[in-house]
Enzyme design. Structure first.
Site, PDB file in Angstrom:
ATOM      1  N   VAL A  17      23.618 -92.187  -3.850  1.00 49.47           N
ATOM      2  CA  VAL A  17      23.142 -91.020  -4.585  1.00 49.47           C
ATOM      3  C   VAL A  17      21.810 -91.309  -5.249  1.00 49.47           C
ATOM      4  O   VAL A  17      20.907 -90.475  -5.261  1.00 49.47           O
ATOM      5  CB  VAL A  17      24.177 -90.588  -5.650  1.00 49.47           C
ATOM      6  CG1 VAL A  17      23.609 -89.477  -6.528  1.00 49.47           C
ATOM      7  CG2 VAL A  17      25.461 -90.129  -4.979  1.00 49.47           C
ATOM      8  N   LYS A  67      33.364 -88.260 -10.858  1.00 48.42           N
ATOM      9  CA  LYS A  67      34.432 -87.334 -11.241  1.00 48.42           C
ATOM     10  C   LYS A  67      35.602 -88.033 -11.929  1.00 48.42           C
ATOM     11  O   LYS A  67      36.506 -87.375 -12.453  1.00 48.42           O
ATOM     12  CB  LYS A  67      34.931 -86.547 -10.024  1.00 48.42           C
ATOM     13  CG  LYS A  67      35.609 -87.372  -8.947  1.00 48.42           C
ATOM     14  CD  LYS A  67      36.073 -86.517  -7.776  1.00 48.42           C
ATOM     15  CE  LYS A  67      34.942 -86.095  -6.879  1.00 48.42           C
ATOM     16  NZ  LYS A  67      34.334 -87.182  -6.099  1.00 48.42           N
ATOM     17  N   ALA A  90      29.237 -81.490  -4.739  1.00 48.98           N
ATOM     18  CA  ALA A  90      27.927 -82.141  -4.600  1.00 48.98           C
ATOM     19  C   ALA A  90      26.821 -81.276  -5.192  1.00 48.98           C
ATOM     20  O   ALA A  90      26.825 -80.997  -6.384  1.00 48.98           O
ATOM     21  CB  ALA A  90      27.657 -82.501  -3.148  1.00 48.98           C
ATOM     22  N   GLU A 108      36.009 -92.088   3.939  1.00 50.82           N
ATOM     23  CA  GLU A 108      35.885 -93.327   3.175  1.00 50.82           C
ATOM     24  C   GLU A 108      36.164 -94.483   4.144  1.00 50.82           C
ATOM     25  O   GLU A 108      36.742 -94.277   5.212  1.00 50.82           O
ATOM     26  CB  GLU A 108      36.905 -93.344   2.029  1.00 50.82           C
ATOM     27  CG  GLU A 108      36.663 -92.306   0.962  1.00 50.82           C
ATOM     28  CD  GLU A 108      35.375 -92.529   0.186  1.00 50.82           C
ATOM     29  OE1 GLU A 108      34.973 -93.699   0.007  1.00 50.82           O
ATOM     30  OE2 GLU A 108      34.754 -91.528  -0.231  1.00 50.82           O
ATOM     31  N   ASP A 127      41.272 -87.029  -3.911  1.00 50.63           N
ATOM     32  CA  ASP A 127      39.899 -86.611  -4.209  1.00 50.63           C
ATOM     33  C   ASP A 127      39.859 -85.110  -4.475  1.00 50.63           C
ATOM     34  O   ASP A 127      39.198 -84.654  -5.416  1.00 50.63           O
ATOM     35  CB  ASP A 127      38.971 -86.978  -3.042  1.00 50.63           C
ATOM     36  CG  ASP A 127      37.537 -86.551  -3.291  1.00 50.63           C
ATOM     37  OD1 ASP A 127      36.911 -87.109  -4.209  1.00 50.63           O
ATOM     38  OD2 ASP A 127      37.043 -85.667  -2.574  1.00 50.63           O
ATOM     39  N   LYS A 155      39.036 -82.863  -8.144  1.00 51.24           N
ATOM     40  CA  LYS A 155      38.135 -81.711  -8.254  1.00 51.24           C
ATOM     41  C   LYS A 155      38.862 -80.493  -8.812  1.00 51.24           C
ATOM     42  O   LYS A 155      38.324 -79.745  -9.636  1.00 51.24           O
ATOM     43  CB  LYS A 155      37.526 -81.404  -6.883  1.00 51.24           C
ATOM     44  CG  LYS A 155      36.622 -82.517  -6.367  1.00 51.24           C
ATOM     45  CD  LYS A 155      36.227 -82.313  -4.916  1.00 51.24           C
ATOM     46  CE  LYS A 155      35.402 -83.483  -4.394  1.00 51.24           C
ATOM     47  NZ  LYS A 155      35.098 -83.389  -2.955  1.00 51.24           N
TER      48      LYS A 155
END
Length: 354
Positions: A16, A104, A136, A197, A208, A212
């Site tokens: 990132v 997160k 994102a 992953e 994941d 969120k």
């Protein structure tokens, strides 16, 4: 250089952070002193310096003290997925250091940490921006916050929140035409393309997506205690769930996954018989306080069924918008778009601090 420079502490120089540097360097706001003492053009050179790479990260308390001593406002940009650093956000915020992050882990950890993060921000008159924790670079959290802040009542949130699982099901069970692809072959393809992953089970277990959903539910006003406090449907065959997370365990998982192709084929066929397709979605029913993650069937002409590639789609159903939801759709994963989300947050924080 501005008379009021803003000082930046960046943790994490990986996927990132790298694409965010040129975005910030090209930004019309880059003259605000964001790069005081470290011009953006020098970052690539600096990050390649052996001494920098060999030096471990400072303890959070030490970092916070150092940033707080800057002769101006400071911002911590956490580009990691480190839960321990995320649990230290209150330490920074109480000292007046704002936080910008795609991490997160902290925002979906215990509800007590969520509350402490925002109470610490108020105490230290600091800002917290974490748009990239969901979707994102997509404006998912900002859209939800705007709906809530303007008095709309959010009744339901539903969508595909994982780029990896979006790709898997769009390929395995496309809405247009048919596919004879075996589930294990599609998982292998996604792994080879770098969509999963390193251990695909980290995508297939649904956690994941659950993280969120936890963040969105909390912003919608639900006090979700943890991401494992509601139903999460794992796509990992029970017989393979206990394999170690080592390289050998991952190899065993990929080798044995074809043994379970028939199970996924049956699910796809059952949807087909109803004229539908199967997708892996997350949903929040605000009225009943029900949050869940798992497989659902959708009409082939629905927005969720029609997704392409690894796109995300999030639908916000509200009192104001009635039967037609507010839809946010697009690339919801990847270094470039995540970097855009982080950079956008950073620019917003800088504007508010000046």
């Amino acid at each position: 250089m501005s008379a009021n420079p803003i000082y930046l502490g960046v943790v994490g120089v990986g996927g990132v952070a790298r694409p965010s540097r040129p975005l910030l360097a090209d930004s019309p706001r880059s003259g605000t002193g964001l790069f005081a003492g470290d011009p953006p053009g020098d970052w690539a050179t600096a990050s390649a310096t052996p001494s920098l790479n060999k030096t471990g990260a400072l303890p959070a308390e030490e970092m916070a003290t150092y940033l707080a001593s800057a002769p101006g406002r400071a911002i911590l940009v956490d580009n990691t997925s480190d839960i321990n650093l995320a649990r230290s956000y209150p330490t920074f915020l109480k000292k007046g250091i704002s936080v910008v992050t795609p991490n997160k882990k902290g925002f979906s950890d215990d509800l007590s940490l969520w509350k402490e993060i925002f109470s610490s921000a108020a105490q230290g008159k600091a800002l917290v921006y974490h748009e990239s924790t969901v979707g994102a670079g997509l404006p998912v959290l900002s859209t939800l916050k705007d709906l809530v802040a303007t008095g709309d009542k959010v009744t339901r949130i539903e969508g595909v929140f994982s780029g990896t699982l979006s790709f898997l099901f769009n390929t395995f069970a496309p809405a247009s035409g048919s596919s004879n692809a075996q589930w294990s072959a599609v998982v292998t393809q996604a792994k080879e393309l770098g969509y999963t992953e390193p251990d695909p089970r980290d995508d297939l277990n649904g956690m994941d997506v659950a993280r969120k959903l936890t963040i969105l539910a909390r912003l919608a006003g639900l006090e979700v205690s943890r991401p494992d406090s509601f139903p999460i449907e794992s796509l990992i065959p029970a017989e393979l769930a206990s394999l170690p997370s080592s390289a050998d365990g991952i190899s065993q998982f990929m080798t044995r996954l074809p043994e379970f192709d028939a199970q996924m084929a049956n699910i796809k066929d059952a949807a087909e018989k109803e004229g539908k397709v199967v997708r892996y979605v997350g949903s929040i029913d605000v009225a009943s306080k029900a949050v869940k993650v798992g497989l659902q069937y959708f009409d082939k002409d629905s927005a969720i069924a029609g997704l392409k590639g690894s796109d995300n789609i999030i639908s916000f159903y509200t009192k104001r918008y009635g039967a037609n939801p507010v839809i946010v759709q697009g690339a919801g994963a990847g270094g470039e778009v995540t970097a855009m989300g982080v950079s956008t947050d950073l620019l917003k924080v800088m504007e508010r601090l000046h």
